[in-house]
Scaffold this motif. Sequence first.
Motif, short mmCIF file in Angstrom:
data_model
loop_
_atom_site.label_atom_id
_atom_site.label_comp_id
_atom_site.label_asym_id
_atom_site.label_seq_id
_atom_site.Cartn_x
_atom_site.Cartn_y
_atom_site.Cartn_z
N GLN A 113 0.87 -1.11 -0.09
CA GLN A 113 0.03 -0.18 0.03
C GLN A 113 0.89 1.21 0.12
O GLN A 113 1.99 1.19 0.36
CB GLN A 113 -0.90 0.10 1.12
N VAL A 114 0.19 2.26 -0.26
CA VAL A 114 0.87 3.67 -0.28
C VAL A 114 0.65 4.17 1.26
O VAL A 114 -0.25 4.60 1.57
CB VAL A 114 0.37 4.79 -1.36
N GLY A 115 1.65 4.11 2.11
CA GLY A 115 1.25 4.27 3.50
C GLY A 115 0.49 3.40 4.14
O GLY A 115 0.55 1.99 3.88
N CYS A 116 -0.04 3.40 5.36
CA CYS A 116 -0.74 2.53 5.94
C CYS A 116 -1.85 3.05 6.94
O CYS A 116 -1.49 4.17 7.18
CB CYS A 116 0.23 1.69 7.03
N SER A 117 -2.85 2.38 7.13
CA SER A 117 -4.03 2.76 8.15
C SER A 117 -4.09 2.25 9.62
O SER A 117 -4.83 2.76 10.26
CB SER A 117 -5.25 2.37 7.36
N ASP A 129 -0.38 8.42 6.62
CA ASP A 129 -1.70 8.25 5.88
C ASP A 129 -1.71 7.02 4.99
O ASP A 129 -0.48 7.16 4.07
CB ASP A 129 -2.62 9.54 5.28
N ARG A 130 -2.85 6.17 4.72
CA ARG A 130 -2.66 5.33 3.69
C ARG A 130 -3.45 5.99 2.51
O ARG A 130 -4.59 6.79 2.72
CB ARG A 130 -3.57 4.13 3.98
N LYS A 131 -2.62 6.39 1.40
CA LYS A 131 -3.17 7.01 0.05
C LYS A 131 -3.98 6.24 -0.65
O LYS A 131 -5.05 6.39 -1.11
CB LYS A 131 -1.89 7.65 -0.40
N ARG A 132 -3.32 4.93 -1.00
CA ARG A 132 -4.10 4.13 -1.62
C ARG A 132 -3.62 2.52 -1.84
O ARG A 132 -2.44 2.56 -1.29
CB ARG A 132 -4.30 4.53 -3.34
N ASN A 133 -4.31 1.53 -2.12
CA ASN A 133 -3.76 0.17 -2.30
C ASN A 133 -2.70 0.27 -3.67
O ASN A 133 -2.89 0.84 -4.55
CB ASN A 133 -4.68 -0.66 -2.66
N LEU A 134 -2.00 -0.62 -3.62
CA LEU A 134 -1.19 -1.01 -5.01
C LEU A 134 -1.87 -1.97 -5.82
O LEU A 134 -2.56 -2.87 -5.30
CB LEU A 134 0.27 -1.34 -4.56
N ASP A 135 -1.57 -1.77 -7.09
CA ASP A 135 -2.27 -2.79 -8.07
C ASP A 135 -1.23 -3.76 -8.19
O ASP A 135 0.10 -3.92 -7.70
CB ASP A 135 -2.01 -1.77 -9.18
N SER A 159 15.93 -15.05 -4.27
CA SER A 159 15.54 -16.31 -3.66
C SER A 159 14.21 -16.38 -3.00
O SER A 159 13.28 -17.09 -2.97
CB SER A 159 16.54 -16.94 -2.91
N ASN A 160 14.00 -15.07 -2.31
CA ASN A 160 12.73 -14.81 -1.40
C ASN A 160 12.14 -13.51 -1.69
O ASN A 160 12.73 -12.54 -1.78
CB ASN A 160 13.13 -15.08 0.03
N ILE A 161 10.78 -13.60 -1.33
CA ILE A 161 10.04 -12.28 -1.09
C ILE A 161 9.29 -12.20 -0.07
O ILE A 161 8.64 -13.34 0.34
CB ILE A 161 8.81 -12.13 -2.44
N VAL A 162 9.22 -11.21 0.86
CA VAL A 162 8.39 -10.85 2.01
C VAL A 162 7.65 -9.59 1.86
O VAL A 162 8.09 -8.53 1.25
CB VAL A 162 9.35 -10.54 3.31
N TYR A 163 6.49 -9.74 1.81
CA TYR A 163 5.31 -8.77 1.90
C TYR A 163 5.42 -8.09 3.27
O TYR A 163 4.41 -8.10 4.03
CB TYR A 163 4.11 -9.12 1.52
N MET A 164 6.70 -7.15 3.48
CA MET A 164 6.68 -6.75 4.80
C MET A 164 7.30 -5.43 4.78
O MET A 164 7.58 -4.55 5.70
CB MET A 164 7.88 -7.44 5.66
N GLY A 165 6.60 -4.80 3.57
CA GLY A 165 7.39 -3.07 3.62
C GLY A 165 5.97 -2.43 3.86
O GLY A 165 5.53 -2.70 4.86
N MET A 166 5.75 -1.48 3.51
CA MET A 166 4.66 -0.39 3.85
C MET A 166 3.48 -1.11 3.26
O MET A 166 3.07 -1.46 2.40
CB MET A 166 5.05 0.87 2.74
N GLY A 167 2.53 -0.85 4.28
CA GLY A 167 1.26 -1.06 4.34
C GLY A 167 0.81 -2.62 4.83
O GLY A 167 1.64 -3.40 5.33
N GLU A 168 -0.61 -2.80 4.93
CA GLU A 168 -1.09 -3.99 5.52
C GLU A 168 -1.43 -4.91 4.30
O GLU A 168 -2.50 -4.68 3.99
CB GLU A 168 -2.24 -3.75 6.41
N PRO A 169 -0.71 -6.12 4.01
CA PRO A 169 -1.38 -6.86 2.83
C PRO A 169 -2.65 -7.22 2.82
O PRO A 169 -3.33 -7.44 1.81
CB PRO A 169 -0.12 -7.95 2.64
N LEU A 170 -3.19 -7.67 3.90
CA LEU A 170 -4.63 -8.23 4.11
C LEU A 170 -5.35 -7.34 4.00
O LEU A 170 -6.76 -7.54 3.79
CB LEU A 170 -4.54 -9.26 5.24
#
Length: 349
Positions: A113-117, A129-135, A159-170
Motif C-alpha cells: 500500500q501507499v502508506g498504512c492505516s 496516511d494510507r493514500k491507496r492500495n497498490l495494483d 530467492s525470497n520475497i517478503v510482503y513486509m514493506g509499507m502497508g497491511e497486505p491483508l
Amino acid sequence: MEATVKRIDIRNICFEDLRKSLVELGEQPFRAAQIWEWLWKKSARSFGEMSNLSKKLRENLEERFTINPVNISFSQFSADKTIKNTFRLYDTHIIEGVLIPTTERMTACVSSQVGCSLTCKFCATGYMDRKRNLDPAEIYDQVVLIDQQARENYGIPLSNIVYMGMGEPLLNYANVMKSIERITSEDGLNMSAKRITVSTAGIAKMIKKLGDDQVKFNLALSLHAANDAKRNEIMPINEQNSLKALAEALKYYYAKTKNPVTYEYIIFDNFNDEIQDAMELARFCKHLPCKVNIIEYNPISFAAFENTTEDKTEAFANYLRKQGVNTNVRRSRGKDIDAACGQLAVKQE
C-alpha cells in the motif's frame, strides 16, 4: 473538441479480456498469449519492446492501453549491503522496497500500500496516511526491479520475497493475491510460493480467508505482545482483533493449509522483554505449529521505544527454546539507511 479516452493499464485486465480486446481490433486470438508473455514473463515496460508484434498492433495497443511501470527514484546502500529503494508510481506517489542480501538468501521486501492505516505505535509507516492500495502490477514491478538489482550488484537472483514493506497486505487482499499469482505462475516469474511470506498485523477474518483459499505461501503474524492490554497499547488493530480471535483464525488457517505460522516479535526495552512476557508468548505458541522470530527494535523519531539489552533478548529467547518453541533472534539490517524493520517511511512526496 474530442474527449480524450482514458487508457487503462493493460496489466490490470485478465487474459480473457485481453483476448477479447484483440479480437475487437481484428487480431488473431493467439496474439494474447504473446502479449501476456511480454507483460508477465519478460516484464516489458512498453509496447515498443514487444518485437514479435506488428508495428500496427503495437500502435493500436498504445492507443487503447498503457503500461504504468514502477520506477526507482533513488537507492541507498547500507554498510551491510542492504539496498533501500524509493519507488515512484505513475501517479507520483512514492513507496519503498528493500533488497536484503545474506549468505543464505537474497530477499526482496515489498510494499502493498501507499502508506498504512493501522497506526502501530512503533512503526514509521504507521505514522503516514494510507493514500491507496497498490495494483498487482505495482507489487510485481518491485520484485522485478529488486531482482535486477540483486543480479547487477551481487550476481545472484532473488530467492525470497517478503510482503513486509509499507502497508497491511491483508487490507489489499485481492491485489496481493493477484500479484503472488503472477509472481508464482509458470507464465509469470515462476517463483515458488514457499519462498514468499506475507506478513500481517492480524486481521482475523482475512486470515481465515487465506485458509479458505488454501494458500501455498507462508504467513507471518506481527505479534509483539501475547497480552491484549499491551498489544492494544502499541497496535490499535488488536482492539477489534483480540488474541483470542487471532488464535481461532490461525487454528482455522492451519487446519486448512497445514502451513506453520511465524510470529514476529519486536522486543522493546521495559515493555515486552520480561520472562513473564516470554511465558505469555510460549502459551500463545501452543495453539498450532509455529516459530518465533525475535527482532531487535529499530528506533524511529516518532516513538519513544528503545531496543532491549542483549542479555534480556538472550534470556527471553532461551526461555522460549526451553518451552520447545522454535526461536530465532534476527539482527536488523539496513539500520544506517532507515531500511530496517519498522523504519520505512517516505520522507518526501
